[in-house]
Design an enzyme around this catalytic site. Sequence first.
Site, PDB file in Angstrom:
ATOM      1  N   MET A 180      26.386 -66.778 -34.313  1.00 47.81           N
ATOM      2  CA  MET A 180      25.228 -66.754 -35.218  1.00 47.81           C
ATOM      3  C   MET A 180      25.671 -66.848 -36.687  1.00 47.81           C
ATOM      4  O   MET A 180      25.170 -66.114 -37.550  1.00 47.81           O
ATOM      5  CB  MET A 180      24.396 -65.483 -34.973  1.00 47.81           C
ATOM      6  CG  MET A 180      23.835 -65.399 -33.561  1.00 47.81           C
ATOM      7  SD  MET A 180      23.113 -63.786 -33.142  1.00 47.81           S
ATOM      8  CE  MET A 180      24.595 -62.807 -32.870  1.00 47.81           C
ATOM      9  N   ASP A 193      15.112 -64.799 -23.091  1.00 48.93           N
ATOM     10  CA  ASP A 193      15.214 -65.204 -24.489  1.00 48.93           C
ATOM     11  C   ASP A 193      15.241 -66.720 -24.594  1.00 48.93           C
ATOM     12  O   ASP A 193      15.480 -67.429 -23.612  1.00 48.93           O
ATOM     13  CB  ASP A 193      16.504 -64.647 -25.123  1.00 48.93           C
ATOM     14  CG  ASP A 193      16.485 -63.135 -25.268  1.00 48.93           C
ATOM     15  OD1 ASP A 193      15.388 -62.563 -25.283  1.00 48.93           O
ATOM     16  OD2 ASP A 193      17.573 -62.544 -25.352  1.00 48.93           O
ATOM     17  N   LYS A 203      14.091 -64.718 -29.394  1.00 49.61           N
ATOM     18  CA  LYS A 203      14.394 -64.472 -30.807  1.00 49.61           C
ATOM     19  C   LYS A 203      15.041 -65.729 -31.383  1.00 49.61           C
ATOM     20  O   LYS A 203      16.018 -66.236 -30.855  1.00 49.61           O
ATOM     21  CB  LYS A 203      15.322 -63.274 -30.965  1.00 49.61           C
ATOM     22  CG  LYS A 203      14.715 -61.971 -30.459  1.00 49.61           C
ATOM     23  CD  LYS A 203      15.723 -60.856 -30.537  1.00 49.61           C
ATOM     24  CE  LYS A 203      15.118 -59.539 -30.054  1.00 49.61           C
ATOM     25  NZ  LYS A 203      14.749 -59.582 -28.630  1.00 49.61           N
TER      26      LYS A 203
END
Length: 473
Positions: A382, A247, A269
Amino acid sequence: MQYLPIFTKLDNKPVLVVGGGDVALRKCRAFLKARAAVTLVAPDFCDELVELGNNNEVTLVEAYFNEHHLDGMMLVIAATDLEDVNAQVYEQANARNIFVNVVDDQPKCSFIFPSIVDRDPITIAISSAGTAPVLARRLREKLETLIPQHIGPLASLVGSFRDKVKQRLTSFADRRQFWETVFDSSVVSKVQTGDTSAAAEQLEQLLDAKPEPEGEVYVIGAGPGDPELLTLKALQLMQQADVVVYDYLVSDEIMELVRRDADLICVGKRLGDHSVAQQDTNQMLVDLAKQGKKVCRIKGGDPFIYGRGGEEVQVLAQNQVSYQIVPGITAAAGCSAYAGIPLTHRDHAQAIQFVTGHCKKDGQELDWQSLAKPNQTLAIYMGVIKSPHIQAQLLKHGRGADTPVAIIENGTRKNQRVVTGKLGELADLIERHSIISPALLIIGEVASLHEELHWFGEKAQTSSFAQPLTGVA
């Protein structure tokens, strides 16, 4: 080359150590590991050597050194505090062509002790020819991190099969290919888990038939970014993989440590940009493993903490794909430590909650009443984009506007940045300082400790030499 590196078999061979203190004890123990017949000469001995003598593991001679003590000896060590005695040992042993080592006196050594990585029967010796023993020791420490403990038992197992393989496969090329297949098979992982009987049974099967290569997936947590925070197991598996699926959150420094000739596939992502859909990533892992490949699925942080590792492993299990899971240091633990913020503290926080700012689109709303309780720490992953909503909900459900907050951007990395303030200004802080992902939000009284305890980046760190070796295929 100042010294020829050789490995000497000392089983029951006579060796002499002149000295009776701690240094003599260290050298004695090294000889005993090699099953040598050790004699020590000194007017007195430390307690540990006396115990070895009482147990008949060594022979102790209470006397001052004399030339006749050299009779019949193969190797000699001088390990006393007296320069004249050490010089006497060297001169008389050298005159008899007996290999001699005077501790910490390299010119008086016809042989030297290397730094050793011991995975018996695999032994790796490192020498600086006596010029820089501390440097040699540090190189050994690097190798210790790379060479797993199960290498020794694996070598013993395959060694017991060598004669069988020679009888069955007469061609050198065929034998080499067979052993390559063995070391790429799950024989290795069986030995790693201690199931040597199953590993031996599989070796027998491999001799009887040529099986298809076995695929496996390693689901690895890479931590928040600092490569020195990788676990030893993660590093070892990263360098065994044929394919690495990674990632964007995995740092460049960590990606430098994967096997050099491995295929790299990015399924990264970023917010609003999923280059590969999750279901496609899941299927990719299955397909690669079914092709017989060793697949390293590497994720930032820990794969089972907001890393969707559980979803991927479920698919692997449903498709009967072998896998291993290697936990990593999650962002909350790593970033808070590098920011000098304890997640719990007796005076400030008796509980901690890990929260994600991103849920499924149809997911339930968070339990804001629980999250707004005082005397606890919230570590929010996040949460940058949703910071206005997070701020509003916590204030609405009773968290004070003056509650300390910290925003840690690129935590544990060289470009780490920490912004602190109050809950009532959280969204404004993020906008004003142009915070970008990856960033972790810490909300709670412990965030106020950053100013007192911050350390990372304040001065040159002493750990640069401890970084794992790179470039190992």
